[in-house]
Design an enzyme around this catalytic site. Structure first.
Site, mmCIF file in Angstrom:
data_model
loop_
_atom_site.group_PDB
_atom_site.id
_atom_site.type_symbol
_atom_site.label_atom_id
_atom_site.label_comp_id
_atom_site.label_asym_id
_atom_site.label_seq_id
_atom_site.Cartn_x
_atom_site.Cartn_y
_atom_site.Cartn_z
ATOM 1 N N CYS A 105 -8.971 21.986 47.673
ATOM 2 C CA CYS A 105 -10.016 22.458 48.482
ATOM 3 C C CYS A 105 -10.084 24.260 48.392
ATOM 4 O O CYS A 105 -9.347 24.923 48.253
ATOM 5 C CB CYS A 105 -10.018 22.333 49.974
ATOM 6 S SG CYS A 105 -11.391 22.872 50.876
ATOM 7 N N HIS A 175 -9.793 18.508 39.507
ATOM 8 C CA HIS A 175 -11.215 18.935 39.519
ATOM 9 C C HIS A 175 -11.001 19.986 38.149
ATOM 10 O O HIS A 175 -10.261 20.800 38.237
ATOM 11 C CB HIS A 175 -11.690 19.591 40.756
ATOM 12 C CG HIS A 175 -13.079 20.067 40.671
ATOM 13 N ND1 HIS A 175 -14.000 19.557 41.549
ATOM 14 C CD2 HIS A 175 -13.552 20.925 40.233
ATOM 15 C CE1 HIS A 175 -15.086 19.981 41.220
ATOM 16 N NE2 HIS A 175 -14.945 21.017 40.517
#
EC number: 1.3.1.-
Length: 333
Positions: A105, A175
């Site tokens: 995050c 990611h």
């Protein structure tokens, strides 16, 4: 193309990404019904989760579990190994099939607490968190979601992958951006391939995966074992099922008819109101309905209208109107 995550087997490794404010229980259940190998919860702050559980125990108030959700992964964020371990045990006991740790995050309020992608800069602490959580819930599988690194000068994901493997992690999702990119630019799928080459663990590629071309490109460039789809599923909860068809048969699943899209949106709307209650559910549903209407005629006017409307019947009638299906009059009754 199936993969094994501890005692969880995925025939089709197409995974719904954790998205704050999106992947709640109504959305997860809908995506699962429409086709997904695995769904992941919204990111849960470990400290808050533990505190709420203790309060619930004192008041003897039951906390929500994952009953009825087949093989849901619960994603935890935090920076204290023991607190994260306690949170992992709580969610294991509530029925989570997998505990996923968030090192990805990029949001400032998370990073400022030395959680999320901030842990890409703290490899020693990261290792302690992973080892402690794995020990706490063994044999329940623990997975890790991370970014390529903190910034372009510190792309340490291959090294973090080796740390994760040594710590007992069962699967990695990467990611294809660094933290300082946030969600800008383009995901670097080939850099995910460097992580894949550095570890024996199954690797899932994430970032900018929406179309069939994206799926093929991400898998070809990363050599990953599967894909994770996030924003591509917003307003299109059937997208993961389409991708599963692509992996199985070489062709993307058919787009739902307008009638089916309308019915799915109405089902989702009703589920949100049932889950959250009328007042809160109406507010939460607005973003979802806006996503469903994207690309439809008068979508902008529709979004503006539903943001000012608090009567569910009128909202449903407007939703039907935006899909221009005559039979919708009955759905608003």
């Amino acid at each position: 193309m199936g993969i094994q995550i501890g005692n969880v087997h995925l025939d089709d490794p197409v995974i719904l990404a954790p998205m704050s404010g999106v992947t709640d229980k109504p959305f997860r259940r809908l995506v699962r019904r429409l086709g997904a190998g695995l769904v992941v919860s919204e990111m849960i702050a470990s400290e808050a989760s533990v505190r709420q559980a203790r309060q619930a125990m004192r008041s003897r108030k039951l906390t929500e579990d994952y009953a009825g959700e087949h093989e849901v992964a619960v994603q935890l964020a935090g920076c204290d190994p023991e607190v994260m371990a306690e949170a992992a045990r709580l969610h294991r006991d509530r029925g989570a099939a997998i505990v996923d740790i968030n090192f990805g995050c990029p949001v400032k309020k998370v990073v400022n607490k030395y959680a999320g992608s901030a842990l890409m800069r703290e490899e020693g602490l990261a290792a302690r968190i992973l080892e402690t959580v794995v020990r706490a819930v063994d044999p329940l599988p623990v997975t890790l979601k991370m970014r390529l690194g903190w910034d372009a000068a510190n792309r340490n994901a291959p090294r973090m992958a080796r740390i994760a493997d040594e710590s007992g992690i069962r699967l990695l999702t990467v990611h294809g951006r660094t933290r300082d990119q946030l969600y800008g630019g383009e995901a670097d799928w080939s850099a995910v391939g460097e992580v894949k080459a550095a570890t024996r663990l199954p690797v899932i590629v994430n970032g900018d995966i929406e179309s069939a071309e994206d799926v093929r490109g991400a898998l070809d460039q990363s050599r990953a074992d599967g894909v994770m789809i996030g924003r591509g599923a917003c307003g299109r909860p059937w997208r993961l099922g389409q991708v599963m068809a692509l992996l199985r048969h070489g062709k993307m699943g058919a787009e739902p008819t307008l009638d089916d899209q309308r019915d799915i949106a109405l089902e989702h709307y009703d589920a949100l109101l049932s889950y959250y209650g009328k007042e809160r559910g109406i507010r939460i549903a607005r973003k979802h309905l806006g996503w469903y209407a994207a690309g439809r005629p008068n979508a902008a006017a529709f979004r503006q209208a539903i943001n000012a409307e608090s009567d569910p019947k009128r909202v449903k009638a407007m939703l039907c109107d935006v899909f221009t299906v005559p039979a919708c009059a009955q759905a608003a009754e």
